[in-house]
Design an enzyme around this catalytic site. Sequence first.
Site, PDB file in Angstrom:
ATOM      1  N   TYR A  88       0.809  -1.208   0.000  1.00  0.00           N
ATOM      2  CA  TYR A  88       0.000   0.000   0.000  1.00  0.00           C
ATOM      3  C   TYR A  88       0.850   1.269   0.000  1.00  0.00           C
ATOM      4  O   TYR A  88       0.346   2.362   0.258  1.00  0.00           O
ATOM      5  CB  TYR A  88      -0.922   0.018   1.219  1.00  0.00           C
ATOM      6  N   LYS A 105       4.320 -14.334   5.104  1.00  0.00           N
ATOM      7  CA  LYS A 105       4.544 -15.250   3.985  1.00  0.00           C
ATOM      8  C   LYS A 105       6.037 -15.235   3.638  1.00  0.00           C
ATOM      9  O   LYS A 105       6.441 -15.111   2.480  1.00  0.00           O
ATOM     10  CB  LYS A 105       3.689 -14.836   2.781  1.00  0.00           C
ATOM     11  N   ASP A 143      -1.333 -18.116   4.633  1.00  0.00           N
ATOM     12  CA  ASP A 143      -2.302 -19.008   4.006  1.00  0.00           C
ATOM     13  C   ASP A 143      -2.754 -20.097   4.979  1.00  0.00           C
ATOM     14  O   ASP A 143      -3.939 -20.452   5.022  1.00  0.00           O
ATOM     15  CB  ASP A 143      -1.751 -19.608   2.711  1.00  0.00           C
ATOM     16  N   ASP A 174      -5.359  -6.335   6.300  1.00  0.00           N
ATOM     17  CA  ASP A 174      -6.580  -5.869   5.676  1.00  0.00           C
ATOM     18  C   ASP A 174      -7.470  -7.052   5.304  1.00  0.00           C
ATOM     19  O   ASP A 174      -8.659  -7.109   5.640  1.00  0.00           O
ATOM     20  CB  ASP A 174      -6.218  -5.051   4.428  1.00  0.00           C
ATOM     21  N   ASP A 197     -10.917  -9.009   7.528  1.00  0.00           N
ATOM     22  CA  ASP A 197     -12.221  -9.164   6.888  1.00  0.00           C
ATOM     23  C   ASP A 197     -12.675 -10.622   6.930  1.00  0.00           C
ATOM     24  O   ASP A 197     -13.869 -10.909   7.052  1.00  0.00           O
ATOM     25  CB  ASP A 197     -12.168  -8.679   5.437  1.00  0.00           C
TER      26      ASP A 197
END
Length: 330
Positions: free
Chosen positions: A120, A171, A203, A227, A231
């Site tokens: 971002y 990751k 993951d 982010d 969610d």
Amino acid sequence: MTERITVIEGDGIGREVIPAAIDVLEALTPEFEFVTADAGDAVKDATGEALPAETYELAASTDATLFGAAGDTAADVILPLREAVGSFVNVRPARAYPGVDALRPETDVVFLRENTEGVYSGHEARLSDDLSTLTRVVTASASRELAEYACEFVADGRGPGHRDGFTVVHKANVMRETDGRFREEALAVADDRDVDADEELMDAFATKLPLDPTQYGVIVCPNLAGDVLSDLAAGLVGGLGLLPSANVGHDNALFEPVHGTAPDIAGEGVANPTAAVLSAAMLVEYLGHVEAGDRVRDAVESVLSDGPRTGDLDGDATTDEVTAAIIDRL
């Protein structure tokens, strides 16, 4: 001294849930001074800029900011606003509440998301008709700053009570230089501070969290992962209408519901104000009024348990009716 709060409704249901949150805050003691400002799609249509300079300056200079949501201009609004308050961590709690039909009612987690860099950072380029690139930025300093906040967060007892320490989600097995650096710095800070810290590949985390959310408490993760994964957690507790968040800096902070503009229901008066009100509770606590913040949260939990509820929680109440019920509980 009366604390000044910048209020930015933004677009969509932000124009409905933020006024609801302000109504709740106005029912509290202490009293606050609210300063309204504009940002978002409608402002851009009217003025040509999504975040006017005066709004940025207000967010930077007042004691805290309560923000609703922005539509297509979201990146042009929220990223500079986070910069205005000097935010380096995004705090996103996700917990199930009594009375809410949650997929995983045992869920009680808090995401501490790095808030300044990663993918971002805005370093994108379209190099040809065929090729676009994105540069991911990860620094040791930002990673350590987040981890230091996480250590203080758990030491102060602000994490879920069922787990000690925190989990670093990354990751690094694929993104060895970027997530590798993030992982190394976060775990090193935890070791220096003598705080328990484990780790999980993102993951694997996305699989394990829905299967058994009690495995986790405080989750420390890079920007994009925080982010997306927060969610995912929203789906376990009853939806995005229940998730508040805080963008915290060293001397300032911005608070916002996670749900966005919800254009499908905007203007109908049926938006769930819970996330905005809980964001306001986090704001009040941030300003040092812990008891007042607890009162707001207790009132929200009482309404969620007993009703009335909005349509997203299988009820038929309006935004105003739920807000009035919260104020009545206060």
